[in-house]
Design an enzyme around this catalytic site. Structure first.
Site, short mmCIF file in Angstrom:
data_model
loop_
_atom_site.label_atom_id
_atom_site.label_comp_id
_atom_site.label_asym_id
_atom_site.label_seq_id
_atom_site.Cartn_x
_atom_site.Cartn_y
_atom_site.Cartn_z
N CYS A 1 0.77 -1.34 -0.21
CA CYS A 1 -0.09 0.01 0.08
C CYS A 1 0.78 1.35 0.01
O CYS A 1 0.45 2.27 -0.53
CB CYS A 1 -0.70 0.13 1.11
SG CYS A 1 -2.09 1.41 1.32
N CYS B 1 -6.14 -3.98 7.19
CA CYS B 1 -7.09 -3.09 6.94
C CYS B 1 -8.41 -3.44 6.44
O CYS B 1 -9.33 -3.36 6.51
CB CYS B 1 -6.74 -1.66 6.70
SG CYS B 1 -6.33 -1.74 4.69
#
Length: 361
Positions: free
Chosen positions: A101, A198
């Site tokens: 990410c 997440c």
């Protein structure tokens, strides 16, 4: 300097934005919408990108008096992080989605868009430090708060990305950040930290992968004897070093616990063995990323293979896009797909994705 402050809705990014504003920068708050079906509320400390998070970020921006926008990067996140995560597990590797990410979203897509819109840099709430050298170049260093240090997941940054990155919290501990947030009157001062992966809000990675890959029955094989000792519903759900969830008889013949020592995706086979089969001292990594110049020749470094793992003394050398690392001692449970981040003292030298491991005598 015109700066985009990435605001997740948590306390760290809130204080980071405030500090950039205090430093005299022209700051604009941006919340990244990374979920194509964002939940209204958080279910726990896991997860992110809920509508609640966006609202929390907006309230902080309003208090600071800075413009605030939501940038939709859900499609990019799905492709570059979530689909990559599934593909890596399906190939028998163990990825770190936080590094991916940072590499593909926060310091590529976000930074590229910010620069295209005329901004100079991006600031985030990561715990790491940027040190400027006399010649104007910048170095990435560990944070003061060792318990919160996030330099490992930032090891994918290149020197060019580092030139346009700010980490205002690196010289502060987490309790101090929460105290500062309370003094500033931020509603998020006591908001729990998010953790784990997440996009898997309930923390059940195996179930999440199974929902996307389906059950793929196969054998669990003892690495020493070659004996089939169990079965599984998908080799992708296992990782090197894993002990729990193997479904093996509690008592083995020798009374010693078994661990996953290899995942053979091609044969859909999980190999298990005793703890002594887990130790490795040699790594080859690909996809090398350097926070500055690539090392020349063999250099002494510290090597870290997990986000919260210990740093191990090592030697390393670059070979094109590959990195070879020789550890001074054995490290257990190192899986292909993980990242090795190299340090020179507190300075991050660079990183690579582990492709192969070995035990050299």
């Amino acid at each position: 300097m015109r700066v985009v402050a990435a605001m997740s809705g948590g306390v760290d990014s809130a204080v980071a934005a405030a500090r950039m504003l205090d430093a005299g920068h022209d700051v604009v708050g941006v919340h990244l919408a990374l979920s194509q079906s964002a939940a209204t509320l958080r279910e726990s400390a896991r997860g992110c990108c809920t509508i609640e998070d966006a609202g929390d970020a907006r309230r902080v921006a309003d208090m600071l008096g800075i413009p605030f926008y939501v940038w939709d990067m859900a499609a990019r996140f799905r492709r570059d992080v979530m689909e990559d995560f599934v593909a890596e597990y399906q190939a028998g590797r163990t990825p770190n989605p936080c590094l991916r990410c940072n590499e593909k979203i926060k310091f590529a897509a976000l930074l590229d868009k910010a620069v295209a819109l005329g901004f100079d840099a991006v600031a985030t709430g990561h715990y790491a430090q940027v040190v400027e050298r006399p010649d104007g170049s910048r170095e990435l260093h560990r944070a003061v708060d060792a318990a919160k240090d996030q330099s490992y997941v930032l090891g994918v940054l290149t020197a060019e990305q580092l030139e346009r990155s700010f980490f205002p919290l690196g010289d502060t501990t987490k309790p101090q950040i929460r105290a500062e947030a309370r003094e500033r009157g931020f509603y998020v001062a006591s908001k729990p930290d998010s953790h784990d992966i997440c996009f898997i809000a309930d923390g059940d990675t195996k179930a999440w992968l199974t929902a996307r890959l389906g059950e793929q029955p196969g054998e669990i094989v003892d690495a020493a004897s070659g004996e089939v000792v169990g079965s599984h519903a998908g080799a992708y759900a296992f990782t090197v070093g894993q002990r729990r969830g193997l479904g093996l008889p509690r008592h083995t013949r020798d009374g010693r616990p078994r661990y996953v020592v290899d995942v053979d995706a091609g044969r859909n086979t999980v190999m298990v063995g005793t703890a002594d089969l887990l130790g490795v001292n040699s790594l080859r990594g690909d996809h090398a990323r350097w926070c500055g110049p690539a090392p020349e020749g063999v250099v002494a470094v510290g090597a870290q293979v997990r986000a919260h793992g210990d740093e191990v003394p090592a030697t390393a050398w670059a070979d094109g896009d590959d990195v070879h690392v020789r550890l001074t001692g054995r490290v257990r449970g190192v899986a292909p797909g993980q990242s090795v981040v190299l340090y020179d003292g507190t300075r991050v030298v660079g990183s690579a994705t582990i492709a192969e491991t070995a035990l050299e005598r």
